[in-house]
Design a protein around this motif. Sequence first.
Motif, short mmCIF file in Angstrom:
data_model
loop_
_atom_site.label_atom_id
_atom_site.label_comp_id
_atom_site.label_asym_id
_atom_site.label_seq_id
_atom_site.Cartn_x
_atom_site.Cartn_y
_atom_site.Cartn_z
N THR A 136 -4.18 -2.19 1.53
CA THR A 136 -4.74 -1.57 3.16
C THR A 136 -6.42 -2.74 3.54
N ALA B 194 2.30 1.83 -3.62
CA ALA B 194 1.58 1.81 -4.79
C ALA B 194 1.21 3.54 -4.50
N GLY B 195 0.94 4.09 -2.94
CA GLY B 195 0.62 5.30 -2.63
C GLY B 195 1.95 6.21 -3.62
N SER C 223 -3.62 0.88 -3.70
CA SER C 223 -2.97 0.75 -2.45
C SER C 223 -4.38 1.21 -1.89
N SER D 81 1.05 -1.49 0.03
CA SER D 81 0.14 0.19 0.01
C SER D 81 0.64 1.80 0.05
N THR D 82 1.95 1.03 0.87
CA THR D 82 3.42 2.60 0.75
C THR D 82 3.58 2.50 -0.76
N CYS E 129 9.93 2.12 -4.83
CA CYS E 129 8.29 2.43 -4.79
C CYS E 129 8.21 0.94 -4.89
N TRP E 130 8.12 0.82 -6.53
CA TRP E 130 7.27 -0.35 -7.66
C TRP E 130 8.21 -1.96 -7.51
N VAL F 111 7.01 -2.61 -3.51
CA VAL F 111 5.73 -3.53 -3.73
C VAL F 111 6.43 -5.29 -4.30
#
Length: 441
Positions: A199, A112-113, A195, A109-110, A127-128, A132
């Motif tokens: 969650t 992707a967000g 994201s 979630s973090t 990030c990804w 992820v």
Amino acid sequence: MKELELVGPEPVAEPAGEAPRPPRAPRVHYGWVVVGVSLLVLLGSAGFRSTPGLLMGALHDEFGWSRGTISGAVSVNLALYGLTAPFAAALMDRFGVRPVVVCALLTISTGAGLTILMTSPWQLVLCWGVLVGLGSGSMAGAFATTISGRWFEARQGLVTGLLTAAGAAGNLVFMPLLAALVERHGWRTAVVLVSLCATAVAVPVLLLMRERPADVGQLPYGATSAPPPPAVDGSAVARSLRVLRQAAGRRAFWLLAASFAICGATTVGLIGTHFIPAAHDHGMPVTTGASLLALVGLFDVAGTIASGWFTDRFDPVRLLIAYYALRGLSLLFLPALLGESLRPPILAFVVFYGLDWVATVPPTVALCRRHFGPDAPIVFGWVLAAHQVGAAVVAGLAGLARDRFGDYDATWYAAGGLCAVAVICCAALRPRAPGPSTRAA
């Protein structure tokens, strides 16, 4: 007469101090509830991993990043997806399934967000690629192996097949939705949805997931006695490496790793990466090739569940030999099947390849349990890492072969030869017949 009445039958009331009768077993074993929650987690995990391919064109158009740069983040994601699995299995043994899965979902979630704020390629990799990749790798095949091994004595193959098939089903559920969001509302809307979904999936994990059958007063499904308590101590990383060192000293580990690396090479690495451009080389529209690849995912669900059912009833070594042999033969015929339009032979190939796509997983897990016992989830995590390495290597080599020869024909033939090697590896896993001295003893 009064004396005879005194020696009559005992009263119905239980004597003082006698243990109460055990409660009636529930109609539905709680293991199936855990399987349901796990299916939800794996469905989401597959959807999260499939998103970068949909974003490639949009990120190229907005930021001007090359496809090689964007693919680099996807490569990091795939590598971490495979390498995280054995350590995640050890962490689940050390700290529990629920906290590890919740942390993994929040990491996804973090990651992707945060992509909606990125402005540089390294941020996409972080990030990804990293976040992820780590999160989705923590819910890879080792997670399914842990759940089926803890909660089921019977039907382990079927449960493994169900959980493995959830990966393909996740792609079927998320891909059309996310593609529509990217096209109509932009890529940021799609990643925000990913994201939020990651969650949201953490909520049923927190509420319903339990660690072991003893936590709800039950035995594993199909068991007649309680399993021994787990003996887990020390660092999860140290345990993963220790299990790898011990497994590496046994022939069965290398045979399983080699055959599963070929599985990854001939599925994700070859067909998953190069089928669409290969079909386009023969004049088939890209959209048609993509539809055929989606059809592979559809039949993958049925094939993997059926393979789990077969694994509960037949020798897993024989199943693997059959799967790899049939896969190799189909690859040898593929150059003659590709053409400009859809014809029954190519449709038959797609259906068969979908049924065989990850049908190898349930028997491979069963063999890990047979040879490595309680360490099977961690060992399978390392075998899964070999699967991803095989996929990455062949994905690159197939592209080089296309540039060198102008078509993919040599690649298909070489892949068919690799499947023959996998058949030999699996045949070597069969128990050896005892020699004369052993029989005499």
